[in-house]
Design a protein around this motif. Sequence first.
Motif, PDB file in Angstrom:
ATOM      1  N   HIS A 117       0.876   3.977  -2.925  1.00  0.00           N
ATOM      2  CA  HIS A 117       0.675   5.384  -2.556  1.00  0.00           C
ATOM      3  C   HIS A 117       1.702   6.278  -3.261  1.00  0.00           C
ATOM      4  CE1 HIS A 117      -1.216   8.193   0.253  1.00  0.00           C
ATOM      5  NE2 HIS A 117      -0.015   8.730   0.466  1.00  0.00           N
ATOM      6  N   TYR A 172       0.837  -1.217   0.000  1.00  0.00           N
ATOM      7  CA  TYR A 172       0.000   0.000   0.000  1.00  0.00           C
ATOM      8  C   TYR A 172       0.863   1.255   0.000  1.00  0.00           C
ATOM      9  CZ  TYR A 172      -4.096  -2.929   0.588  1.00  0.00           C
ATOM     10  OH  TYR A 172      -5.083  -3.860   0.375  1.00  0.00           O
ATOM     11  N   TRP A 222      -8.991   1.612  -6.272  1.00  0.00           N
ATOM     12  CA  TRP A 222      -7.734   1.821  -5.519  1.00  0.00           C
ATOM     13  C   TRP A 222      -6.888   2.895  -6.216  1.00  0.00           C
ATOM     14  CZ3 TRP A 222      -3.813  -2.813  -4.553  1.00  0.00           C
ATOM     15  CH2 TRP A 222      -2.679  -2.323  -3.874  1.00  0.00           C
ATOM     16  N   PRO A 247      -8.346   7.952  -6.453  1.00  0.00           N
ATOM     17  CA  PRO A 247      -7.457   9.070  -6.111  1.00  0.00           C
ATOM     18  C   PRO A 247      -7.205  10.003  -7.295  1.00  0.00           C
ATOM     19  CG  PRO A 247      -6.616   7.046  -5.155  1.00  0.00           C
ATOM     20  CD  PRO A 247      -7.755   6.652  -6.064  1.00  0.00           C
ATOM     21  N   TYR A 289      -8.679   7.675  -1.744  1.00  0.00           N
ATOM     22  CA  TYR A 289      -9.064   6.279  -1.930  1.00  0.00           C
ATOM     23  C   TYR A 289     -10.559   6.111  -1.704  1.00  0.00           C
ATOM     24  CZ  TYR A 289      -4.043   5.364  -1.471  1.00  0.00           C
ATOM     25  OH  TYR A 289      -2.685   5.353  -1.650  1.00  0.00           O
ATOM     26  N   LEU A 307      -3.518   1.778   4.915  1.00  0.00           N
ATOM     27  CA  LEU A 307      -3.627   2.710   3.797  1.00  0.00           C
ATOM     28  C   LEU A 307      -3.095   4.079   4.214  1.00  0.00           C
ATOM     29  CD1 LEU A 307      -4.837   2.187   1.003  1.00  0.00           C
ATOM     30  CD2 LEU A 307      -6.981   3.166   1.830  1.00  0.00           C
TER      31      LEU A 307
END
Length: 475
Positions: A213, A209, A268, A272, A278, A290
Motif C-alpha cells: 500500500h 499488504y 494488485w 490502483p 484495488y 487490504l
Amino acid sequence: MTDSYSYQSNAVPPQRAPALPAGDYEFFWGAATAAYQIEGAAREDRKGPSIWDEFCGIPGNTLDGDTGEMACDHYHRWRADVELMRELSLRAYRFSVSWPRVMPRGRGPVNPTGLDFYDRLVDTLLRAGIEPFVTLYHWDLPAALQSELNGWLNPDMPAIFADYAAVVVERLGDRVAHWMTLNEPWVVATAGYFEGVHPPGLRDRAAGYRAGHNLLRAHAYAVAGYRASRCGTGQISFALNSSFSFPASDSPEDAAAAQRAVENFAGWFGDPCWFGDYPAVMRERLGDLLPAFSAEDAALLRRSMDFIALNYYTSDIVRHAAGAGPMDAEVVTPPDFRRTEMNWPIMPDGFRELLCWLSRRYGGLPVYVTENGAACPDQPDEHGYVDDQDRIAYLRSHLSAVGAAMAAGVNVRGYFVWSLMDNLEWCEGFSKRFGIVRCEPGTLRRIIKSSGRWYAKLIQSARRGAVALAAGAVP
Ligand code: FCB
C-alpha cells in the motif's frame, strides 16, 4: 515433457499482422539491468548501505554467500559497457538509480558524486544513440530508512520517496523521457514481507499488504511530483510483474479461478495506478488485510501510469480449489512442464494473453516490455564463448508472442531483454545467468553470447519500426 496445454484463447484470434508502415514510430529495442545487480562499488564515493548490502552480508541469505559488493563492477566499467551496448545495436537501455548512492541515508544530504555517476551515464548513452529508461527504485532501499523508520511500513515513506525522486528528476529529467518509479512492488511485498526471503525478511501477510500500500502511495506521490516539475514532460509509470493464469479445464469454475488469479496478481498494483483502487475481488476476499486509500491518495493514484511497463517471465495453470489461498485458486502446472533454470515454466502464450489482458484493462495504454529473458545452464567453451541456443529459443518464442499481441492490437512500443549481462540474481547469487553477454566470474570480462549476436541482428533487421516483429517474422 509437457510443452503444450489445451487452453484456447478467445481473446486473441490467430491472425496475421496488419502491415505497419516502416518507421511509423520508434520501437525501443533494449536491455535492462538494476543497480545492485551490476554496479558493485558498494561502499565507494560515499554511497550509503542499502538493505540488500546488509542482507547479503548475513551468511546463509544468498547462495554461496554471493553479494553485490563487486557485482559486475559496472560502476567502474560503465564506459566499456555502453560501448558493449552499442556493439549490440541497442536503441534503449533500462537501468536503475541506487537511492543510497544518491542519498546515503535515504533523506537529507545528497551525494553529488553519486548523482554525477548517473549524469555521465545518461550523457554517454545519448551520445551513443541509446535512449535511457530510468527506474528510481529497484529494491535497494537505503538501510537507514529501514532501521530508523521501519522502511515501507512507515506511512511517511511516500513523501520521502517523492523527495528522492525529485532530486533525480531535477538532475536527469532534461534528458530522460521514460521513467519508472518502482520495480516490481509485488515482489517487494511478497518476497520481502509474505515469504521473508528478501529484506526485510518478514513473514507477515498483513505487513505485506501494508508495505504494498505504501509502495503504491510512494509511486503516486513521485508521479505527481514528476508531472508538476519543470522536467515533467516525459512519460512515467512503474514496472509491473505478473504471470498469466490459464484455467486447467473448460469448467466455468476453473475459468473464474484463473481470472481471479490474474486480477490478484497483475491487478494488485496495476488497478490502483489506473482506477485508483484495488480490484474488487481483492477487496471482497482480503477484507481488513487490504488497507484503504484516502480520497486524496486515490485521486493521485488514478491514471498514474502513462504506459504499461511489463516484466514477464512465466505463467501458470490454475484450477478452482476451495481454501487454496484467498482466491480459491491452486496452481496445477505439471511438474514436468518445460522450465528455465529458475524452474519457471516456459509459457510464451501467457505473455501474449497477459499483454492483451493488460491492454484491455488499462485503456489501451502504450506498452513497454521492460524485462523478459531466461536463466539457462550456460556452458562456456575454452574461450569463454557461450552458444546459448536455449536462450535464443526462449527469446524468439517470447518475441513472437509480442508480435501476436501487436497483431491483436496491443500498442507495444519497446522490448528490453533481461539482462544485458550475467549479474547478481538476488538470493541466487551469480549461479543464475540471464545475460545476453557473459560476465566471466573472476575476471568480469564481458563476452557477447550467441543470444547477444542474435539479438543484435534482429535489432538491425527491425530497425525501422517493429515491422518484422508485428508480422511474427522473428528470424
Ligand atoms: C525480476 C527482477 C530482476 C531480475 C529478474 C530475473 O523479478 O526485476 O531484477 O532479478 O527478475
